[in-house]
Design a protein around this motif. Sequence first.
Motif, PDB file in Angstrom:
ATOM      1  N   ASP A 286       0.817  -1.217   0.000  1.00  0.00           N
ATOM      2  CA  ASP A 286       0.000   0.000   0.000  1.00  0.00           C
ATOM      3  C   ASP A 286       0.852   1.269   0.000  1.00  0.00           C
ATOM      4  O   ASP A 286       0.324   2.357   0.182  1.00  0.00           O
ATOM      5  CB  ASP A 286      -0.936   0.004   1.211  1.00  0.00           C
ATOM      6  CG  ASP A 286      -0.196  -0.189   2.528  1.00  0.00           C
ATOM      7  OD1 ASP A 286       1.025   0.028   2.542  1.00  0.00           O
ATOM      8  OD2 ASP A 286      -0.833  -0.584   3.517  1.00  0.00           O
ATOM      9  N   GLN A 288       2.796   3.885  -2.037  1.00  0.00           N
ATOM     10  CA  GLN A 288       2.968   4.384  -3.405  1.00  0.00           C
ATOM     11  C   GLN A 288       4.416   4.691  -3.701  1.00  0.00           C
ATOM     12  O   GLN A 288       4.916   4.414  -4.802  1.00  0.00           O
ATOM     13  CB  GLN A 288       2.095   5.632  -3.594  1.00  0.00           C
ATOM     14  CG  GLN A 288       2.190   6.245  -4.997  1.00  0.00           C
ATOM     15  CD  GLN A 288       1.328   7.482  -5.145  1.00  0.00           C
ATOM     16  OE1 GLN A 288       0.714   7.931  -4.165  1.00  0.00           O
ATOM     17  NE2 GLN A 288       1.276   8.048  -6.335  1.00  0.00           N
ATOM     18  N   GLN A 326       0.490  -1.624  -6.456  1.00  0.00           N
ATOM     19  CA  GLN A 326       0.049  -0.845  -5.300  1.00  0.00           C
ATOM     20  C   GLN A 326      -1.440  -1.074  -5.094  1.00  0.00           C
ATOM     21  O   GLN A 326      -2.237  -1.041  -6.041  1.00  0.00           O
ATOM     22  CB  GLN A 326       0.326   0.646  -5.519  1.00  0.00           C
ATOM     23  CG  GLN A 326      -0.141   1.497  -4.351  1.00  0.00           C
ATOM     24  CD  GLN A 326      -0.192   2.964  -4.677  1.00  0.00           C
ATOM     25  OE1 GLN A 326       0.187   3.361  -5.789  1.00  0.00           O
ATOM     26  NE2 GLN A 326      -0.687   3.769  -3.735  1.00  0.00           N
ATOM     27  N   ILE A 327      -1.817  -1.327  -3.834  1.00  0.00           N
ATOM     28  CA  ILE A 327      -3.213  -1.528  -3.474  1.00  0.00           C
ATOM     29  C   ILE A 327      -3.547  -0.602  -2.313  1.00  0.00           C
ATOM     30  O   ILE A 327      -2.668  -0.003  -1.693  1.00  0.00           O
ATOM     31  CB  ILE A 327      -3.496  -2.997  -3.086  1.00  0.00           C
ATOM     32  CG1 ILE A 327      -2.601  -3.413  -1.921  1.00  0.00           C
ATOM     33  CG2 ILE A 327      -3.312  -3.920  -4.286  1.00  0.00           C
ATOM     34  CD1 ILE A 327      -2.879  -4.831  -1.433  1.00  0.00           C
ATOM     35  N   SER A 328      -4.811  -0.487  -2.008  1.00  0.00           N
ATOM     36  CA  SER A 328      -5.229   0.362  -0.893  1.00  0.00           C
ATOM     37  C   SER A 328      -4.937  -0.322   0.434  1.00  0.00           C
ATOM     38  O   SER A 328      -4.707  -1.524   0.500  1.00  0.00           O
ATOM     39  CB  SER A 328      -6.724   0.678  -1.007  1.00  0.00           C
ATOM     40  OG  SER A 328      -7.490  -0.526  -0.898  1.00  0.00           O
ATOM     41  N   ARG A 329      -4.967   0.459   1.510  1.00  0.00           N
ATOM     42  CA  ARG A 329      -4.692  -0.091   2.835  1.00  0.00           C
ATOM     43  C   ARG A 329      -5.784  -1.065   3.255  1.00  0.00           C
ATOM     44  O   ARG A 329      -5.514  -2.036   3.970  1.00  0.00           O
ATOM     45  CB  ARG A 329      -4.567   1.046   3.841  1.00  0.00           C
ATOM     46  CG  ARG A 329      -4.282   0.581   5.253  1.00  0.00           C
ATOM     47  CD  ARG A 329      -3.828   1.711   6.130  1.00  0.00           C
ATOM     48  NE  ARG A 329      -2.550   2.243   5.692  1.00  0.00           N
ATOM     49  CZ  ARG A 329      -1.894   3.214   6.330  1.00  0.00           C
ATOM     50  NH1 ARG A 329      -2.425   3.775   7.411  1.00  0.00           N
ATOM     51  NH2 ARG A 329      -0.730   3.646   5.872  1.00  0.00           N
ATOM     52  N   GLU A 330      -7.035  -0.831   2.800  1.00  0.00           N
ATOM     53  CA  GLU A 330      -8.101  -1.767   3.143  1.00  0.00           C
ATOM     54  C   GLU A 330      -7.857  -3.133   2.515  1.00  0.00           C
ATOM     55  O   GLU A 330      -8.137  -4.174   3.125  1.00  0.00           O
ATOM     56  CB  GLU A 330      -9.458  -1.210   2.681  1.00  0.00           C
ATOM     57  CG  GLU A 330      -9.936   0.010   3.462  1.00  0.00           C
ATOM     58  CD  GLU A 330      -9.198   1.282   3.073  1.00  0.00           C
ATOM     59  OE1 GLU A 330      -8.494   1.247   2.036  1.00  0.00           O
ATOM     60  OE2 GLU A 330      -9.313   2.293   3.796  1.00  0.00           O
ATOM     61  N   GLN A 331      -7.349  -3.158   1.295  1.00  0.00           N
ATOM     62  CA  GLN A 331      -7.055  -4.425   0.633  1.00  0.00           C
ATOM     63  C   GLN A 331      -5.826  -5.120   1.246  1.00  0.00           C
ATOM     64  O   GLN A 331      -5.632  -6.317   1.040  1.00  0.00           O
ATOM     65  CB  GLN A 331      -6.827  -4.198  -0.873  1.00  0.00           C
ATOM     66  CG  GLN A 331      -8.070  -3.718  -1.608  1.00  0.00           C
ATOM     67  CD  GLN A 331      -7.765  -3.383  -3.057  1.00  0.00           C
ATOM     68  OE1 GLN A 331      -6.756  -2.755  -3.354  1.00  0.00           O
ATOM     69  NE2 GLN A 331      -8.662  -3.793  -3.956  1.00  0.00           N
TER      70      GLN A 331
END
Length: 604
Positions: A286, A288, A326-331
Amino acid sequence: MKLNPAKCSFGVSFGKFLGYIVTHRGIEANPEQIKAIHSIPSPRNVKEVQKLTGRMAALSRFISRLSDKSHAFSETLKNPKDFKWTEKCESALHELKANLTTPPLLSKPLLGEVLLLYLAVSEHAVSAVLSREEGTKQLPIYYVSKALLDAETRYSHLEKLALGLMAVVLGEYDVIFRPATVIKSQVLADFVAEFSPALLPVLEHEIRLRNGIEEEGECTLHVAGSSNVRGAGVGIILTSPAGNTTSRAVRCNFKATNNKSEYEALIAGLSLAHQLGAENIEVYSDSQLIINQAQGEYQAKDDSMIWYLAVAQRLIKMFKSCKLTQISREQNSQADALANLGSVLETHTQMSIPFLVLQWPATLVEPSNEEISAIEEEETWMTPLVWYLEDDILPEDRNESRKIMKEAARYCLSQGKLYRRSFSGPYLRCLTPREAARILVELHEGDCGSHSSGRSLVLRAKSTGYYWPTMAEDANQNAKLCDKCQRHAPVSKLRPEYLKSISSPWPFRKWGMDIVGKFSMAPGQKVFLLIVTDYFSKWVEAEALSKITDVQIRKFIRTHVITRFGVPEEIVTDNGPQFTSQFQGVLQRLGHKALLRYTSTPSI
């Protein structure tokens, strides 16, 4: 010295030696020891169970998987106050007596003969039998068995098998693994058959799990880092193509920012995947900044980020393919939870997550030999030995060359690593100073560290399998630099320096008296100075006089010493006539025990 004829045997075909029956066929168990077990009734208390286990230990080399057969007896000894002899114990006793009805005949190994070692594993013990081949037969030499500790029972069966091999004990011998062939002895067949069937499905499952990481497909790696006022943490979740998950929660024992902790997570995850044999991997994070720097889209300007980026790119090149996303913090919540040492893992089964500790930043790891670097590898104490053993290169100095040749006899090279020969144990791997420092820190204050120092730490390093010449000095220095050792070490009661004797044990006990003069005439025609000094406090009393008589001395002592500080025990003077006349008698009439001691010059 004479031989005892009663204890000597010559030209006999069989006889008793060290409690065993030795014949031309081999070594047999003592019938008296077997009879002692056959005649023992069912135990009724703990003492009788201990007597049974003691008799079994005397025949341990003749009994196959002894620890497994005596496991039921050991259970009764765990609670002596509540002794119970169960049906399982009775069945084990009858089985033991039945096996001793026809004890095996043990063979004697020949010099230089290749021996066979069969290993077997059960839930409670690991066992082995040493055998030899004679024609078309396989004859047992020795049975050995080890009961597993409580922690060892939770090992996987493959780990139990490695434990049974006892690599440390067999390190001085040449051990070669061979797949199991046709067993040519019924005794050995019974030994293996008693263990194998129930464990085969479990072993096959373990092998499939271990090889799952190498199956076709991509491994998925989720990484996350966290940094707060309490420290930095790393979370890693590695998923194989078969669906097997490996999780790691790592704490960093050094200061790290959020970006540094994210890089530590990426480096630790890639290292774990490479160690497990992954070739194709897809990384999710997460951060970037980290993902774009690793892909080359962002430029690293800070020196620390440049170093971390170089380490990460070196690891990425070790894989056939490595995708960074890159993924979101929720994922990435599970890896983020591990990084924060939380408990938000989405699982319904029990998991064991090892908690590791990093003692050094990843940028301090030495580059591998395969990496091309412009910096030449620094020479260490091992370099001359390696050059001589590998390429027969010696220094130009004759004395130094002779020294290297003499020391090289104690070392050997194996797969590019230098090892020191040991007299009775396995070979010791030689370490560079940097590697030695890390090993000492781990042994001293690591997960299993005991904060030992000096000789104890050196012996522990050697028993672990490491060696370097300055072990003793480095061990002592490492203990001195340990903060916990300095804080919790016993306080020394020794004084910083040797005690010095004093001339007087308490103040105003001993005085030194002397006359100084003749000086230039002062008012009142005073030309002399009468001085007394305390030996303990160095206190001085003085009076100027025109002449010195015993009357004036007595008046001076009474006025300046006795009336102010009490009667002294000792007064040291020279042998002047003013002190030797009636001064001693006057002091005695005062009713004290003053001692008037004469010296050439009072030492004050």
